[in-house]
Design an enzyme around this catalytic site. Structure first.
Site, short mmCIF file in Angstrom:
data_model
loop_
_atom_site.label_atom_id
_atom_site.label_comp_id
_atom_site.label_asym_id
_atom_site.label_seq_id
_atom_site.Cartn_x
_atom_site.Cartn_y
_atom_site.Cartn_z
N ARG A 141 6.46 -22.84 -9.57
CA ARG A 141 7.41 -21.74 -9.59
C ARG A 141 8.83 -22.27 -9.40
O ARG A 141 9.78 -21.77 -10.03
CB ARG A 141 7.07 -20.72 -8.50
CG ARG A 141 7.90 -19.45 -8.60
CD ARG A 141 7.37 -18.34 -7.73
NE ARG A 141 7.47 -18.64 -6.31
CZ ARG A 141 6.91 -17.92 -5.34
NH1 ARG A 141 6.20 -16.84 -5.65
NH2 ARG A 141 7.04 -18.25 -4.08
N LYS B 23 13.17 -17.58 -8.10
CA LYS B 23 13.40 -17.44 -6.66
C LYS B 23 14.76 -18.05 -6.33
O LYS B 23 14.85 -19.17 -5.81
CB LYS B 23 12.26 -18.11 -5.88
CG LYS B 23 12.12 -17.58 -4.47
CD LYS B 23 10.77 -17.90 -3.89
CE LYS B 23 10.72 -17.70 -2.39
NZ LYS B 23 10.89 -16.31 -1.95
N GLU C 28 9.15 -4.20 -6.82
CA GLU C 28 8.92 -5.03 -5.63
C GLU C 28 9.03 -4.18 -4.37
O GLU C 28 9.68 -3.13 -4.34
CB GLU C 28 9.99 -6.13 -5.55
CG GLU C 28 9.97 -7.09 -6.70
CD GLU C 28 9.46 -8.48 -6.31
OE1 GLU C 28 8.68 -8.60 -5.34
OE2 GLU C 28 9.85 -9.42 -7.00
C1 LIG Z 1 11.17 -11.13 -4.01
C2 LIG Z 1 9.85 -11.65 -3.57
N1 LIG Z 1 8.73 -11.09 -4.08
C3 LIG Z 1 7.51 -11.52 -3.72
C4 LIG Z 1 7.34 -12.56 -2.83
C5 LIG Z 1 5.97 -13.04 -2.46
O1 LIG Z 1 5.71 -14.26 -3.07
P1 LIG Z 1 4.65 -15.27 -2.46
O2 LIG Z 1 3.35 -14.55 -2.42
O3 LIG Z 1 4.61 -16.39 -3.43
O4 LIG Z 1 5.13 -15.64 -1.12
C6 LIG Z 1 8.47 -13.18 -2.27
C7 LIG Z 1 8.33 -14.31 -1.34
O5 LIG Z 1 8.35 -15.45 -1.77
C8 LIG Z 1 9.75 -12.73 -2.66
O6 LIG Z 1 10.84 -13.29 -2.15
#
Ligand SMILES: Cc1ncc(COP(=O)(O)O)c(C=O)c1O
Length: 340
Positions: free
Chosen positions: A82, A184, A220
């Site tokens: 990612r 991210k 989200e």
């Molecule tokens: C905007 C956002 N959505 C979803 C997630 C959840 O992602 P993950 O399951 O990879 O931690 C995160 C955290 O990383 C995030 O910052």
């Protein structure tokens, strides 16, 4: 090894300096070999692109202590991949997957005296990040980069058990329809601070972002992905180019299908049709799953299973994922990476 004197049960999600971080510099078109360092500060040019133009990305993952005392990471290669996608989106050099995973192991091992014991519910949180540095003033990719990982022990998200919380839809967006929502990158989070503050002031845990183009579909839940369980027991989660692809969400999709025998769907979740779900949750590395009690939209609170009790399907999903992460349930091939 002297174990750090920490009251594991009292840990929250706060910064703590540990002994070592990993750092690698990118200069003249290549990464150096990288090393562990003891400082927790960086010295960079005042003109660094990370500071002015948001040319930076970060990741978040955890290390878990198992019952037999081993330490394991959960799907670190997915965080590495990612980060590569985020780097591609904002024109930063890729940090190779194998080196990323190896650096995670090195940082955890070097800070083992801060590693929470099995059964405390606490974990070691790792924060890898990659930033554009070097002298630069125009809006263009930086000439140099830093990749760094630091870590700290963090407490269990649910101190008093898995209690559902309520959310409110936001009139703001965290990302544009074809912007950087799937990457991210820090800018998405800067933009989320104000809507988060408004939601908290209104008495909610956080806000729900709707799709930025039409504001009709759930995207989200704060900094977590959304899932719902339909009345006929399907696991459903939204699909959109502006959602961050959550590693927890994709793990739950697999667990729902392969461990719990459920049908799964990635598709639109219309806010006006949320009563199709009997349970709902927010998922991500920090909380694993936060049960959603209710969602307030246009002044009306829609309650799913209950505002006080976690639903049975959400609980099963949580127990299976948590069990895999701490080594009590056998995970699919490659999900767990030992730190030795
Ligand atoms: C905007 C956002 N959505 C979803 C997630 C959840 O992602 P993950 O399951 O990879 O931690 C995160 C955290 O990383 C995030 O910052």
């Amino acid at each position: 090894m002297q174990i750090e004197n920490i009251d594991w049960g009292k840990l929250g999600f706060s910064y703590m300096k540990t002994d070592f971080s990993y750092i690698s510099y990118y200069k003249d078109g290549q990464w150096d070999e990288g090393k562990l360092i003891e400082e927790n500060t960086l010295t960079i040019s005042q003109s660094a692109a990370a500071l002015h133009y948001g040319q930076q990305t970060f990741e978040g993952l955890k290390a878990y202590r198992t019952k037999n005392g081993e330490i394991q990471l959960f799907r670190p290669d997915e965080n590495a991949k990612r980060m590569i996608k985020s780097c591609n989106r904002i024109m930063m050099p890729e940090f190779p997957v194998e080196r990323f995973v190896d650096a995670c192991k090195k940082v955890v091992k070097a800070n083992e005296r801060f590693m929470p014991p099995y059964g405390s519910g606490a974990t070691m949180y790792l924060r890898p990040f990659l930033i554009g540095v070097g002298d630069n003033i125009g809006v263009k990719p930086a000439p140099e980069y830093i990749f760094c990982i630091f870590c700290m022990p963090v407490g269990p998200y649910f101190k008093g058990g898995m209690t559902p919380v309520n959310f409110i839809t936001s009139e703001y967006d965290r990302a544009a329809p074809y912007g950087t929502g799937a990457a991210k990158v820090g800018g998405n989070y800067a933009g989320s601070l104000y809507p988060h503050e408004l939601a908290v002031k209104a008495g909610f845990a956080d806000c729900i972002y709707l799709d930025p183009a039409t504001h009709t579909k759930i995207e989200e839940v704060g900094a977590a992905n959304f899932f719902g369980i339909t009345k006929d027991d399907k696991f459903v989660t939204p699909k959109s180019p502006s959602i961050l692809p959550s590693i927890t969400k994709y793990s739950l999709l697999h667990i729902a299908k392969e461990y719990l025998g459920m049908e799964v769907e990635e598709r639109d979740c219309l806010i006006d049709n949320i009563d199709e779900f009997k349970e709902a949750g927010a998922c991500g590395t920090a909380a694993v799953i936060t049960p959603i009690g209710g969602i307030s939209h246009n002044g009306r609170l829609h309650v799913f299973h209950s505002e006080t009790e976690v639903g049975p399907v959400t609980k099963k999903l949580y127990d299976t994922l948590y069990g895999i992460q701490f080594g009590d349930v056998e995970g699919p091939e490659g999900w767990v990476v030992k730190v030795d």
